[in-house]
Write a protein that holds these residues in place. Structure first.
Motif, PDB file in Angstrom:
ATOM      1  N   ARG A  17       2.653  11.636   8.572  1.00  0.00           N
ATOM      2  CA  ARG A  17       2.437  11.820   7.133  1.00  0.00           C
ATOM      3  C   ARG A  17       1.655  10.640   6.540  1.00  0.00           C
ATOM      4  NH1 ARG A  17       6.003  15.805   4.863  1.00  0.00           N
ATOM      5  NH2 ARG A  17       7.509  16.568   6.408  1.00  0.00           N
ATOM      6  N   LEU A  18       2.022   9.433   6.956  1.00  0.00           N
ATOM      7  CA  LEU A  18       1.329   8.251   6.440  1.00  0.00           C
ATOM      8  C   LEU A  18      -0.130   8.234   6.873  1.00  0.00           C
ATOM      9  CD1 LEU A  18       1.939   5.574   4.836  1.00  0.00           C
ATOM     10  CD2 LEU A  18       1.983   4.459   7.070  1.00  0.00           C
ATOM     11  N   LEU A  19      -0.387   8.668   8.095  1.00  0.00           N
ATOM     12  CA  LEU A  19      -1.765   8.731   8.591  1.00  0.00           C
ATOM     13  C   LEU A  19      -2.607   9.652   7.715  1.00  0.00           C
ATOM     14  CD1 LEU A  19      -3.907   8.041  10.711  1.00  0.00           C
ATOM     15  CD2 LEU A  19      -3.041   9.940  12.091  1.00  0.00           C
ATOM     16  N   ARG A  20      -2.050  10.795   7.335  1.00  0.00           N
ATOM     17  CA  ARG A  20      -2.781  11.718   6.457  1.00  0.00           C
ATOM     18  C   ARG A  20      -3.047  11.071   5.094  1.00  0.00           C
ATOM     19  NH1 ARG A  20       0.996  15.678   8.390  1.00  0.00           N
ATOM     20  NH2 ARG A  20       2.017  15.746   6.352  1.00  0.00           N
ATOM     21  N   LEU A  25      -7.258   8.340   1.502  1.00  0.00           N
ATOM     22  CA  LEU A  25      -7.730   7.207   0.691  1.00  0.00           C
ATOM     23  C   LEU A  25      -8.828   6.396   1.383  1.00  0.00           C
ATOM     24  CD1 LEU A  25      -4.529   5.706  -0.989  1.00  0.00           C
ATOM     25  CD2 LEU A  25      -6.052   7.509  -1.793  1.00  0.00           C
ATOM     26  N   GLN A  26      -9.464   6.967   2.376  1.00  0.00           N
ATOM     27  CA  GLN A  26     -10.488   6.220   3.108  1.00  0.00           C
ATOM     28  C   GLN A  26     -11.593   5.705   2.189  1.00  0.00           C
ATOM     29  OE1 GLN A  26     -12.278   8.392   6.305  1.00  0.00           O
ATOM     30  NE2 GLN A  26     -13.514   6.667   7.004  1.00  0.00           N
ATOM     31  N   HIS A  27     -11.948   6.489   1.159  1.00  0.00           N
ATOM     32  CA  HIS A  27     -13.019   6.083   0.241  1.00  0.00           C
ATOM     33  C   HIS A  27     -12.671   4.816  -0.524  1.00  0.00           C
ATOM     34  CE1 HIS A  27     -10.228   8.747  -1.904  1.00  0.00           C
ATOM     35  NE2 HIS A  27     -10.515   8.043  -2.986  1.00  0.00           N
ATOM     36  N   ARG A  28     -11.386   4.533  -0.712  1.00  0.00           N
ATOM     37  CA  ARG A  28     -10.980   3.340  -1.454  1.00  0.00           C
ATOM     38  C   ARG A  28     -11.088   2.071  -0.615  1.00  0.00           C
ATOM     39  NH1 ARG A  28      -8.144   4.578  -6.306  1.00  0.00           N
ATOM     40  NH2 ARG A  28      -7.589   2.366  -6.420  1.00  0.00           N
ATOM     41  N   GLY A  29     -10.994   2.229   0.686  1.00  0.00           N
ATOM     42  CA  GLY A  29     -11.040   1.068   1.572  1.00  0.00           C
ATOM     43  C   GLY A  29     -11.601   1.447   2.913  1.00  0.00           C
ATOM     44  N   ASN A  38       8.999   1.645  10.163  1.00  0.00           N
ATOM     45  CA  ASN A  38      10.266   1.501  10.864  1.00  0.00           C
ATOM     46  C   ASN A  38      11.161   2.668  10.477  1.00  0.00           C
ATOM     47  OD1 ASN A  38      11.607   0.953   8.467  1.00  0.00           O
ATOM     48  ND2 ASN A  38      11.748  -1.255   8.828  1.00  0.00           N
ATOM     49  N   GLU A  39      12.440   2.562  10.743  1.00  0.00           N
ATOM     50  CA  GLU A  39      13.334   3.704  10.548  1.00  0.00           C
ATOM     51  C   GLU A  39      13.333   4.216   9.105  1.00  0.00           C
ATOM     52  OE1 GLU A  39      18.011   4.974  11.286  1.00  0.00           O
ATOM     53  OE2 GLU A  39      17.361   2.899  11.583  1.00  0.00           O
ATOM     54  N   ASN A  40      13.294   3.287   8.126  1.00  0.00           N
ATOM     55  CA  ASN A  40      13.459   3.673   6.723  1.00  0.00           C
ATOM     56  C   ASN A  40      12.183   3.710   5.912  1.00  0.00           C
ATOM     57  OD1 ASN A  40      16.286   3.839   6.958  1.00  0.00           O
ATOM     58  ND2 ASN A  40      16.466   1.617   6.727  1.00  0.00           N
ATOM     59  N   VAL A  41      11.131   3.040   6.373  1.00  0.00           N
ATOM     60  CA  VAL A  41       9.957   2.846   5.528  1.00  0.00           C
ATOM     61  C   VAL A  41       8.662   2.992   6.319  1.00  0.00           C
ATOM     62  CG1 VAL A  41       9.976   0.338   5.880  1.00  0.00           C
ATOM     63  CG2 VAL A  41       8.863   1.282   3.857  1.00  0.00           C
ATOM     64  N   ALA A  42       7.663   3.513   5.643  1.00  0.00           N
ATOM     65  CA  ALA A  42       6.299   3.535   6.177  1.00  0.00           C
ATOM     66  C   ALA A  42       5.373   3.063   5.071  1.00  0.00           C
ATOM     67  CB  ALA A  42       5.927   4.937   6.638  1.00  0.00           C
ATOM     68  N   LEU A  43       4.593   2.036   5.337  1.00  0.00           N
ATOM     69  CA  LEU A  43       3.659   1.485   4.356  1.00  0.00           C
ATOM     70  C   LEU A  43       2.241   1.577   4.923  1.00  0.00           C
ATOM     71  CD1 LEU A  43       5.560  -1.770   3.283  1.00  0.00           C
ATOM     72  CD2 LEU A  43       5.566   0.450   2.127  1.00  0.00           C
ATOM     73  N   GLY A  44       1.310   2.065   4.100  1.00  0.00           N
ATOM     74  CA  GLY A  44      -0.065   2.204   4.544  1.00  0.00           C
ATOM     75  C   GLY A  44      -1.039   1.518   3.618  1.00  0.00           C
ATOM     76  N   HIS A  45      -2.203   1.151   4.170  1.00  0.00           N
ATOM     77  CA  HIS A  45      -3.178   0.395   3.396  1.00  0.00           C
ATOM     78  C   HIS A  45      -4.598   0.714   3.853  1.00  0.00           C
ATOM     79  CE1 HIS A  45      -5.398  -3.280   2.018  1.00  0.00           C
ATOM     80  NE2 HIS A  45      -4.578  -3.158   0.999  1.00  0.00           N
ATOM     81  N   ARG A  46      -5.492   0.874   2.882  1.00  0.00           N
ATOM     82  CA  ARG A  46      -6.938   0.944   3.146  1.00  0.00           C
ATOM     83  C   ARG A  46      -7.568  -0.246   2.430  1.00  0.00           C
ATOM     84  NH1 ARG A  46      -8.691   4.874   6.847  1.00  0.00           N
ATOM     85  NH2 ARG A  46     -10.513   3.585   6.464  1.00  0.00           N
ATOM     86  N   ARG A  47      -8.422  -0.980   3.129  1.00  0.00           N
ATOM     87  CA  ARG A  47      -8.933  -2.240   2.584  1.00  0.00           C
ATOM     88  C   ARG A  47     -10.415  -2.190   2.252  1.00  0.00           C
ATOM     89  NH1 ARG A  47      -9.498  -8.140   5.545  1.00  0.00           N
ATOM     90  NH2 ARG A  47      -9.905  -9.350   3.656  1.00  0.00           N
ATOM     91  N   LEU A  48     -10.725  -2.636   1.030  1.00  0.00           N
ATOM     92  CA  LEU A  48     -12.091  -2.940   0.624  1.00  0.00           C
ATOM     93  C   LEU A  48     -12.162  -4.457   0.502  1.00  0.00           C
ATOM     94  CD1 LEU A  48     -14.913  -2.087  -0.412  1.00  0.00           C
ATOM     95  CD2 LEU A  48     -13.931  -2.016  -2.718  1.00  0.00           C
ATOM     96  N   MET A  49     -12.937  -5.096   1.332  1.00  0.00           N
ATOM     97  CA  MET A  49     -12.947  -6.559   1.403  1.00  0.00           C
ATOM     98  C   MET A  49     -13.739  -7.158   0.245  1.00  0.00           C
ATOM     99  SD  MET A  49     -13.539  -7.090   5.497  1.00  0.00           S
ATOM    100  CE  MET A  49     -12.458  -6.331   6.715  1.00  0.00           C
ATOM    101  N   MET A 492     -13.910   3.875  -7.346  1.00  0.00           N
ATOM    102  CA  MET A 492     -13.377   3.778  -5.986  1.00  0.00           C
ATOM    103  C   MET A 492     -13.785   4.960  -5.108  1.00  0.00           C
ATOM    104  SD  MET A 492     -12.102   0.890  -5.688  1.00  0.00           S
ATOM    105  CE  MET A 492     -11.351   1.065  -4.080  1.00  0.00           C
ATOM    106  N   ALA A 493     -14.289   6.013  -5.726  1.00  0.00           N
ATOM    107  CA  ALA A 493     -14.870   7.100  -4.927  1.00  0.00           C
ATOM    108  C   ALA A 493     -16.047   6.590  -4.101  1.00  0.00           C
ATOM    109  CB  ALA A 493     -15.325   8.238  -5.841  1.00  0.00           C
ATOM    110  N   HIS A 494     -16.642   5.455  -4.548  1.00  0.00           N
ATOM    111  CA  HIS A 494     -17.769   4.838  -3.851  1.00  0.00           C
ATOM    112  C   HIS A 494     -17.400   3.466  -3.280  1.00  0.00           C
ATOM    113  CE1 HIS A 494     -20.237   7.985  -5.612  1.00  0.00           C
ATOM    114  NE2 HIS A 494     -19.720   7.693  -6.777  1.00  0.00           N
ATOM    115  N   ALA A 495     -16.090   3.165  -3.228  1.00  0.00           N
ATOM    116  CA  ALA A 495     -15.633   1.858  -2.753  1.00  0.00           C
ATOM    117  C   ALA A 495     -16.282   0.733  -3.552  1.00  0.00           C
ATOM    118  CB  ALA A 495     -15.893   1.695  -1.257  1.00  0.00           C
ATOM    119  N   LEU A 496     -16.322   0.903  -4.868  1.00  0.00           N
ATOM    120  CA  LEU A 496     -16.839  -0.130  -5.774  1.00  0.00           C
ATOM    121  C   LEU A 496     -15.696  -0.641  -6.631  1.00  0.00           C
ATOM    122  CD1 LEU A 496     -19.422  -1.542  -7.089  1.00  0.00           C
ATOM    123  CD2 LEU A 496     -19.228   0.256  -8.831  1.00  0.00           C
TER     124      LEU A 496
END
Length: 614
Positions: A17-20, A25-29, A38-49, A492-496
């Motif tokens: 689910r987190l992968l989806r 949000l790939q366009h944001r980062g 882990n068992e209780n939590v999944a945290l995801g991030h897309r990075r724009l440097m 952010m649709a353009h990673a700006l």
């Protein structure tokens, strides 16, 4: 600037689910992706440097003691100052790691020290507790959904839906709010059981419990203890503004500015050229329809400041060709947005990753017509002491003598039982009026006006601060829920990354403290102009105010007519609406009914397009 996601749940397929969500949000980062599960939590991030372009800025980040894991979207402009107070073994030069270190030392109270725009998700492994935080002015969004002992959050609604936990079900009260104000007021959204964390708030959640939402900051009027001279006020405004601009130039990537040629963007570009060591790039949208083009003013400011200027000339076909894609970039329906999408697209294509915007200047310096209008209404409270029948008659007569949007609103105001600032402001800011909505919608009755309910708690009753009350109204409704949301999702649709110097909270707090006579806009944004005369020549100050908008009225009747017609006919058939009333409104617009302007039609077109988008 990034995108963040998370799931707090015991379900077994969190990773999928987190992968989806991350992919959504790939366009944001587009430059980096990370996850922690882990068992209780999944945290995801897309990075724009933006700051520290090395892999040391990879998220999620975890403290050395293993207690906290964080994902973060935004920028902390004073992170270098905060960093000096921290005894922490830093592995990067990012502002992200400073947040993590500050949280370890001060807990959630550390956000009071931050100057910036931010959406933070912090997981406490020891307490098994999630904390979500949104910045003071609501520049960065964070949405959440909680049901059946699981919570999911994200920078965008579409990622919540991609999780398979939240559903795309229209909230009927949210729909009314959208039709009233061209948006839905936070914390609600147009979807049932999907919420937007309000600006200046944090949310605390432990699995199995109900989320607890707390306010940590609010825009409020704190009158200055000592009366200061106008000259001193000008100096302080200038100092706070320049400080804000300088803070927002911290970046390790090429940057620029949106330049309309209006007072706000001209002031920002002028300040940038004075404090920046690098050449400033500026971007302007111009139109084939000269009546809507601000190009000559932008060109003048660009030449005055020696910027590297790009002018984007648009025809209706240019918009028509990219409009479907622009509307797909709209995460939540809105009456605005494609303009920001287009200028962001060209800015990013020019090699710029961060741009400054003049958003917020009108709200702070009384730039909208509503400021004078609310002052006038506030001084005429005696009207509401007249018998109700007489007031209603006055409203009916006004609509007959001078038909139009202003008269329709005045009729609604005169029909109110008494004068209440928050309710008068809300009605003044409406798009479709309640009388129209009762005809358009198939439901019985309408909910309370959310802006009035929210603002009632924020309004000051000090008579010398009517303008500040209007500023609070603008900051907390139209700006946050239309302008800032659109600015975020369309850029952010353009990673700006877009930064907004006028919304530095120190500048906002100072401006709200000033009494009406100092801020009264006898001329356009007089206090701003007087504070920065070297940045704002007469040619710009005294030009006609046009606003950064497209010629929608012309386009909807011509080049975009079939596009709009198809969507309005489809919308009219939905169960929420009375078909004949929707089509009648469309016909009235095409026949130049003064009560039905483009801003009453375009949000309906957008709504149908958004409903059809997956």
């Amino acid at each position: 600037m990034c995108g963040i996601n998370g799931i707090i749940s015991l379900i077994k397929d969190k990773q999928e689910r987190l992968l989806r969500m991350n992919q959504t949000l790939q366009h944001r980062g587009p430059e980096d992706e990370g996850s922690y599960i882990n068992e209780n939590v999944a945290l995801g991030h897309r990075r724009l440097m933006i700051i520290d372009l090395s892999l040391a800025g990879h998220q999620p980040m975890t403290t050395p003691d293993g207690r906290y894991t964080m994902v973060f979207n935004g920028e902390i402009y004073n992170y270098q100052e905060i960093k000096k107070e921290l005894d922490y073994s830093f592995k990067s030069t990012t502002d992200s790691e400073v947040i993590l270190a500050a949280w370890q030392k001060w807990g959630a109270d550390c956000v009071q020290r931050f100057n910036g725009m931010f959406a933070i998700a912090m997981w406490d492994h020891w307490e098994q507790q999630l904390t979500l935080v949104r910045d003071r002015l609501g520049i960065k969004p964070i949405y959440w959904h909680c049901k059946n002992s699981q919570l999911v959050f994200s920078s965008e609604i579409r990622a919540l839906l991609a999780s398979g936990i939240a559903e795309k079900r229209i909230d009927q009260d949210g729909l009314v709010d959208y039709l009233r104000y061209q948006t839905v007021q936070a914390p609600a959204t147009i979807l049932k059981d999907v919420y937007m964390l309000k600006a200046g708030h944090l949310l605390i959640y432990k699995a199995g419990d109900q989320p607890v939402v707390k306010e940590y900051w609010r825009p409020q009027i704190k009158p200055q203890a000592n009366v200061v001279s106008y000259e001193q006020v000008k100096e302080e405004v200038r100092e706070l503004f320049f400080k804000s601009v300088q803070r927002r130039l911290i970046a390790d990537v090429p940057f620029g500015a949106f330049l309309s040629g209006g007072i706000d963007s001209s002031a920002i570009v002028g300040a940038m050229t004075k404090v920046s060591n690098a050449p400033v790039k500026t971007f302007n949208i111009s139109f084939a329809e000269e009546a809507f083009s601000e190009a000559k003013y932008a060109r003048y400011i660009a030449q005055l400041n020696g910027t590297d200027h790009t002018e984007i000339k648009l025809s209706p076909n240019d918009l028509l060709n990219c409009l479907p894609v622009a509307l797909k970039g709209m995460d939540h329906p809105s009456g605005d947005g494609p303009n920001t999408w287009l200028v962001s697209k060209v800015t990013k294509e020019a090699g710029v990753t961060m741009a400054l915007s003049g958003l917020g200047g009108d709200e702070l310096f009384a730039g909208y017509a509503i400021f004078k209008r609310m002052l006038a209404l506030h001084s005429k409270q005696w009207l509401w002491k007249m018998p109700n029948a007489i007031r209603k008659g006055m409203g009916e007569l006004l609509c007959k003598v001078k038909p139009g949007v202003a008269s329709t609103k005045m009729k609604a105001l005169l029909s109110m039982p008494d004068y209440q600032f928050a309710k008068v402001f809300s009605v003044s800011r409406q798009s479709l009026m309640d009388e129209q909505l009762k005809d358009l919608l198939s439901r019985d009755g309408l909910p309370e006006h959310q802006p009035a309910f929210y603002l009632q708690d924020l309004i000051s009753h000090v008579s010398q601060h009517v303008l500040s009350n209007v500023s609070i109204g603008e900051l907390c409704t139209y700006m946050q829920n239309v302008l800032l949301r659109d600015s975020d999702q369309m850029s952010m649709a353009h990673a700006l990354e877009v930064r907004v110097p006028f919304l530095d909270h120190e500048l906002v707090e100072y401006m709200l403290s000033l009494p009406d006579p100092i801020k009264y806009p006898a001329t356009p944004k007089k206090l701003m102009v007087d504070s920065m005369p070297d940045l704002l020549p007469d040619y710009i100050v005294n030009r006609p105010k046009m606003g950064f908008t497209f010629p929608w009225r012309h386009w909807l009747k011509n080049e975009l007519n079939s596009f709009a017609d198809e969507r309005l006919r489809s919308l009219a058939k939905r169960d929420y609406f009375n078909e004949a009333s929707v089509l009648s409104l469309w016909q009235r617009f095409k026949k130049d009914d003064p009560v039905v302007t483009f801003s009453r039609i375009w949000p309906l077109v957008v709504l149908e397009e958004w409903m059809n988008n997956e």
